[in-house]
Design a protein around this motif. Sequence first.
Motif, short mmCIF file in Angstrom:
data_model
loop_
_atom_site.label_atom_id
_atom_site.label_comp_id
_atom_site.label_asym_id
_atom_site.label_seq_id
_atom_site.Cartn_x
_atom_site.Cartn_y
_atom_site.Cartn_z
N THR A 56 13.87 -20.24 -66.38
CA THR A 56 13.10 -20.54 -65.17
C THR A 56 11.61 -20.30 -65.33
N ALA A 57 11.26 -19.14 -65.87
CA ALA A 57 9.87 -18.69 -65.80
C ALA A 57 8.87 -19.70 -66.38
N ASN A 88 8.19 -26.25 -59.93
CA ASN A 88 8.72 -25.67 -58.70
C ASN A 88 8.11 -26.37 -57.50
N LEU A 117 8.12 -22.54 -64.06
CA LEU A 117 7.27 -22.24 -62.91
C LEU A 117 5.81 -22.47 -63.27
N LEU A 118 5.42 -22.05 -64.48
CA LEU A 118 4.01 -22.13 -64.84
C LEU A 118 3.56 -23.57 -65.03
#
Lengths: 275, 427, 459
Positions: free
Chosen positions: B353-354, B362, B357-358
């Motif tokens: 996920t992380a 999202n 996000l960047l």
Amino acid sequence: MANPAPTPAMESFQTVRTADANANPARLKADGVNVFYGEKQALFDVSIDIPEKSVSAFIGPSGCGKSTFLRCINRMNDSIEGCRVTGDITLDGENLYDARLDVVELRARIGMVFQKPNPFPKSIFENVAYGPKIHGLARDKTDLEEIVVSSLKKAGLFEEVKDRLHAPGTGLSGGQQQRLCIARAIAVGPEVILMDEPCSALDPIATAIIEELIDELRENYTIVIVTHSMQQAARVSQKTAFFHLGKLIEEGPTEGIFTNPREKRTQDYITGRIG
Amino acid sequence: MTDITAPSVTFADPDRMAALRRRRYAADLRLRFYGIAAICTAIGLLGILVTTLVIGGYSAFTQTHIRVAFDISEDLVDRGDPAQGRWRTVVSDAIEEMFTGVEGADMRAAGQILTNNTQFIVRDAVLRNPGVIGSTLVLEIPAADPYDQLNKGVINRDLPESRRRLNDGQIALWDVLVEQGRVSRPFNWALFFNADSRFPELAGLAGAITGSFYALLVCFVISFPVGIAAAVYLEEFAPRNRLTDIVEVNINNLAAVPSIVFGLLGLAVFLQTFGLPRSAPLVGGLVLALMTLPTIIIVTRASLKAVPPSIREAALGMGASRHQVIMHHVLPLALPGILTGTIIGLAQALGETAPLLLIGMNAFITSPPGGVMEASTALPTQIFIWADSPERGFVARTSAGILVLLGFLITMNAVAIFLRQHLQRTW
Amino acid sequence: MLGYLVLAIIVFSLAAFYVGRSAGNRFVAVEGAATHSLPGYHGAFVAIWVGVPALVLVLLWLLFQETVIDGLLLAGLPAGAIDGLSAAQTRLLLSEIKNVAGGRMFGTPSEMVLEAAQTYLRWQGIAGWAMIVVAVAIMLIGGFLAYTRLAPRFRARHGVERFVTAFMIFCSAAAILTTLGIIVSLVYESLQFFAMVPAHEFFFGLNWEPQIPIRDDQVAGAGAFGAVPVFLGTLLIATIAMIIAIPVGIFSAIYLVEYADKNVRNFIKPILEILAGVPTVVYGFFAVLTVAPAIRQAGNLLGLSTSPNSALAAGLVMGIMVIPFISSLSDDALRAVPRSLRDGSLAMGATRGETITKVLVPAALPGIMGGVLLAFSRAIGETMIVVMAAGLIATMTINPLDSVTTVTVQIVTLLIGDTAFDSPKTLAAFALGLVLFVVTLCLNVVALTIVRKYREQYD
């Protein structure tokens, strides 16, 4: 070798026994021991008396069951999955396979030295002190030091390591490591010491030192040694038992076995025809 | 050699030793108990995790619908141009008909029972089938989130009115619908076929699943060939020297770099330097490919190592070139292991996920992406978005989304295990 | 258009393959066994020379076209149009031009923008056609050169294999390039950050309020970028995680290796591995939905003031996540201890427990330590759990019931949404990322070295 014709092989198997009038009385006895690994039977009906305070040697070709039998004596086979033992092994009349028997106590009475030297990755001192510590044999630190020093002395190692008792035991040479393991076994004050080919990983000089040590130790301990070197058995033992294909073929005074084997297979083995 | 005196054991009182032995056995038992306790803790926590997800999520797999008859009169909807019809009036007429005799504030409340998008649902249904203009069209319309929750029993009628999201009047309106037999609760296909929406009753995973699919596709297309080529070179061709040592250490360390650092890389390099579009599955896939690459290289090398050298020697002995040996013999034999590792690597990438996000995956996007360059979300980021949404309906949607994600992961791992057991040979 | 171009390259390469192969077939027909390479290699040789240079060209072209056109566009603007604009404003201007060019107009664009949009479209058209022309030319030249080299004794196979080897070396370099990319991008942005905020401020300052600068050109107020509370929060949460995970992980490994029989082991090990396979966003949701409220209630019952996003909740869930790392590496380490040590200890009359605690665990300690370090580095770098369950405000506290923030949370919050690469707020995220990267890298290197040394010891 001048000896009478060996007895012909018998249909039903029977161990050939020679009594020894000079032998010490036996406190450790095996009677009708069978060992199974899963479905496979590794030992067939082994019965033998181990005389006290002397050296008994088990000889035979590899895979003959001599080590298996040795490991039965202090129940080291318990830790092998699927291993099953029937028959009786008794020490002072007490059955070692009795469900009420405490294995930990038994192993304090019957110590063991392995084929490959296996010092713990700790200091020399800690290696020897390990047994007395876990069994609570020392009241205090001085007591413990005394036990360690006297065990190292008895194993003939003290002089070589007295300046570096706190160096790692794994840093010693192979022969020294094996004597450290013997000292470790002695430190618990066992009655019997089992040795599983203790010299097979050592050079001839180290082997000679260990053999000499075994001979000295016999004054205080009952020793059972497994070896595939017949010369070694002849040099150190008073009693010899010959195993073949899981059966105890012949047992008797060492002198007799080597000079005058009564079984053909024994003779074949010691003259190098099977092995 | 040495002096042999009395036995070394100076102090061995049998009673004391027996007592000590009991304590030693107790310690042994304690250790065993700690082990069991530790395992039970780990498994128990996993159990709680799965149970909360299932309990929280299963209700989102059904959706409350209300059967509504819409009168598509020609006054409101022109046959020539149905798209411009007065759909809002069509819907409010239908609602008034269901609640005859209800006035004022209650009527306004009644207007909120159906999902906010009802007029567009009706419009689209009519556009698909213009023949119904002038007659009555019966449709199953999703109920708005609070009523869906009421129907599923999440909103407790026994609570005092002030602590409920629906007041007594709203519940009374709902009960009218129930009495009329209009309420049903079929399987929630919208969860899989709708994209994201502001309204929980309409929100679905289609956009996220498509986005994840594209991202994984890009990830696979890049990391699989590159990973295999790198592994083959390092294992079969590379000389053993400092440089290859550095490459090797580097690969092992890369596998342990936190995933968010890859996100920073993607942001700085792919978005900032190369100017690729934000939120695009292409960028997501590139970042995931960089993360999966070490995994694939490591498993591939392990599989290549497992092929016995005798096979290489046999082929070399026939006069094959080293390339031919690898292509014809070693790689085919190592392939099952490589595939297994790749699938496991892709499963990890799917749950990541992380870094997404960047690079902006999202975003709030209400239609599935049409290609790898279009803005999109991915399954895990969709879960993250929903987890942040305040509506009660999104809590269930989040759990349901997680269950769907876990479903994909379990399937992928099951395929990997199947491959390992049925294709891999042991030498 | 791009799709057609790629398709054209593929078609050209296939055609080249057939041409090359038929040449190879002719050689075989004429020369027989004297031909060096199989016809297929002749085909592949020509195909490589046709397809690969063109593909590389297209890729590079696409990567740099936008940057080049941007530069041309800005250079073509009337003199003085971009004087005094910050980088962010220039970017805004560029995107406005592109929006206008794409037909998306907001309000009435200025004359200059309209004109620039026309120029942009023109440049784009030229660039597109130029790319096609150049690509086709390269394909034709490459194909011609390769085809003329074909001969019966020509070593086409060597040519192909050299290409394959080069490709493989390039792929092996990808891992290095990734690392380099990470280092370069982090260091570059961090240097820009440290030009705005002094390094000692960042590493020793006790006050972290990165949201202060609102306008782009506003320099952060003094002390707003002191990262110490962020580091402290990270350590606090990671420590809580390790307090949970170390005992659970090690004791389960001990039980599985030394006590459990084979069936129990085969049943339990996969379950522990599931814990490692659960995506972290799921753990984050679990922390927010279940664990944090539970801790809050428990705290209220005990009369403790508990924050709704307490460090304890995040740390606890993170602990669950790292259990499998510790347990599987401890498992490996314990099983690598040679059987002879185990036998030696048992033969002395040690109980199993004594054998484990006094011989096996000390012997396996380096391996276990390696696992713990790896797990710690995981915990520090873990993002989703803390993004969802930890706080945003940096507080200097070691009270696990308080809300703290972590490095990863700050990176995500600073970078989510629109990012301007010249504000200290955005760049601070890269500085934090650099610290995170360096710290985890050190932990990993140490851990991997310990584990490898340990494995060699018993090999």
